[in-house]
Scaffold this active site. Structure first.
Site, PDB file in Angstrom:
ATOM      1  N   CYS A   1      -1.188   3.944  -6.295  1.00  0.00           N
ATOM      2  CA  CYS A   1      -1.950   3.187  -5.266  1.00  0.00           C
ATOM      3  C   CYS A   1      -2.209   1.813  -5.668  1.00  0.00           C
ATOM      4  O   CYS A   1      -2.394   1.792  -6.877  1.00  0.00           O
ATOM      5  CB  CYS A   1      -3.181   3.926  -5.173  1.00  0.00           C
ATOM      6  SG  CYS A   1      -4.543   3.216  -4.217  1.00  0.00           S
TER       7      CYS A   1
ATOM      8  N   CYS B   1       1.086  -1.330   0.028  1.00  0.00           N
ATOM      9  CA  CYS B   1       0.034  -0.077   0.160  1.00  0.00           C
ATOM     10  C   CYS B   1       1.089   1.101   0.104  1.00  0.00           C
ATOM     11  O   CYS B   1       1.727   1.162   0.830  1.00  0.00           O
ATOM     12  CB  CYS B   1      -0.902   0.201   1.283  1.00  0.00           C
ATOM     13  SG  CYS B   1      -1.589   1.337   1.610  1.00  0.00           S
TER      14      CYS B   1
HETATM   15  N1  DGL Z   1      -3.875   0.556  -1.663  1.00  0.00           N
HETATM   16  C1  DGL Z   1      -3.689   1.831  -0.920  1.00  0.00           C
HETATM   17  C2  DGL Z   1      -2.544   2.487  -1.460  1.00  0.00           C
HETATM   18  O1  DGL Z   1      -1.730   2.140  -2.322  1.00  0.00           O
HETATM   19  C3  DGL Z   1      -4.670   2.834  -0.379  1.00  0.00           C
HETATM   20  C4  DGL Z   1      -5.976   2.610  -0.725  1.00  0.00           C
HETATM   21  C5  DGL Z   1      -6.855   3.357   0.710  1.00  0.00           C
HETATM   22  O2  DGL Z   1      -7.110   4.501   0.312  1.00  0.00           O
HETATM   23  O3  DGL Z   1      -7.096   2.362   1.602  1.00  0.00           O
HETATM   24  O4  DGL Z   1      -2.146   3.644  -1.250  1.00  0.00           O
END
Ligand code: DGL
Length: 283
Positions: free
Chosen positions: A201, A87
């Site tokens: 993301c 993430c």
């Molecule tokens: N998947 C996460 C990222 O790469 C974020 C998604 C979220 O806002 O929870 O930033």
């Protein structure tokens, strides 16, 4: 025991690193799918924090506290050989802290700004990410380090995170929905002659095909997922501590933080990814 494992390796017998992959939701599965391609013999533990999802609009302190606690909970249950914070939002905020507390190698994902500067022709690069990521000092530093001669245009799209999540929960999503979310940005992309968009993301590669369909053809969408998979492989090969690795495969496991009725709609996708053991994690 150590000697036995080294002998096993020399005889080309398999050993299985325990790899934790953590995200707020399904975004980390986009990293998992790259890692498992080049490292099929590993025990994967996928954790998604559906209780605090989405991270992208939460406070810094909240995310740090959450991620440290989740990693600690899993750390107590397994001998972890590699931790992947799958993430961008969480990596940017927690990597340096986690590395202080946990001894195994920790890999994070951050927007592929350096790669984008190598690929762009127009010098105009879009950075599609969560608000927390875009506002972080970490990103400002990355830009200062690698991209001062380029224009990095921030594109914040929290609704797109929700849409990617919905897609993997089996909901019907349409191109029109994505177009509406990106309406303003689509104009900017054309006016500014952006030719490269960083998917900053981990949820966004799950919408790659749809994004490619609504964006002009010449725009390339990039992420750092393949590089992360290579990094994981490198770490496994370089490991000096094979004694910690499991010599038997264990079934891949998924943990979620909140019990709710949405979990059942995600099960078909998790099964497709090879996760059949799906459990609640209590902090
Ligand atoms: N998947 C996460 C990222 O790469 C974020 C998604 C979220 O806002 O929870 O930033």
């Amino acid at each position: 025991m150590v000697i036995n494992k080294i002998m096993l390796l020399k005889q080309n017998k398999k050993i299985y690193p325990n790899i934790l992959i953590l995200d707020s939701g399904v975004g980390g599965l986009s990293i998992f799918s790259e890692v498992i391609k080049i490292l099929p013999n590993a025990n994967y533990i996928y954790v998604f924090d559906n209780e605090a999802f989405p991270y992208g609009e939460k406070s810094r302190i909240f995310i740090i506290d959450r991620v440290v606690n989740i990693v600690y909970a899993i750390y107590k249950m397994y001998t972890l050989n590699i931790i992947i914070i799958a993430c961008n939002t969480a990596s940017i905020l927690t990597l340096s802290i986690l590395r202080r507390y946990f001894l195994c190698p920790i890999i994070g994902v951050v927007p592929a700004i350096k790669l984008a500067t190598k690929l762009t022709r127009s010098g105009m690069i879009g950075l599609l990410a969560t608000t927390v990521t875009l506002q972080s000092n970490y990103i400002q530093n990355l830009i200062c380090k690698f991209a001062t001669c380029y224009n990095i245009i921030p594109i914040s799209a929290p609704e797109l995170v929700i849409l990617a999540e919905a897609k993997l929960h089996g909901e019907k999503i349409s191109l029109l929905m994505i177009e509406q979310i990106l309406l303003l940005w689509l104009k900017t992309v054309n006016i500014l002659n952006i030719d490269t968009i960083i998917l900053g993301c981990t949820h966004f590669p799950l919408l790659r095909e749809e994004l490619q369909m609504i964006l002009p053809n010449h725009i390339q969408l990039i992420d750092s997922h393949k590089a992360i998979a290579q990094q994981v492989l490198y770490l496994v090969k370089q490991s000096i501590n094979y004694s910690n690795y499991s010599i038997i495969p264990i079934p891949n496991k998924t943990y979620y933080l909140a019990k709710n009725d949405k979990i059942s709609s995600l099960i078909p996708h998790l099964n497709k990814c090879g996760f059949y053991h799906i459990q609640h994690l209590l902090l």
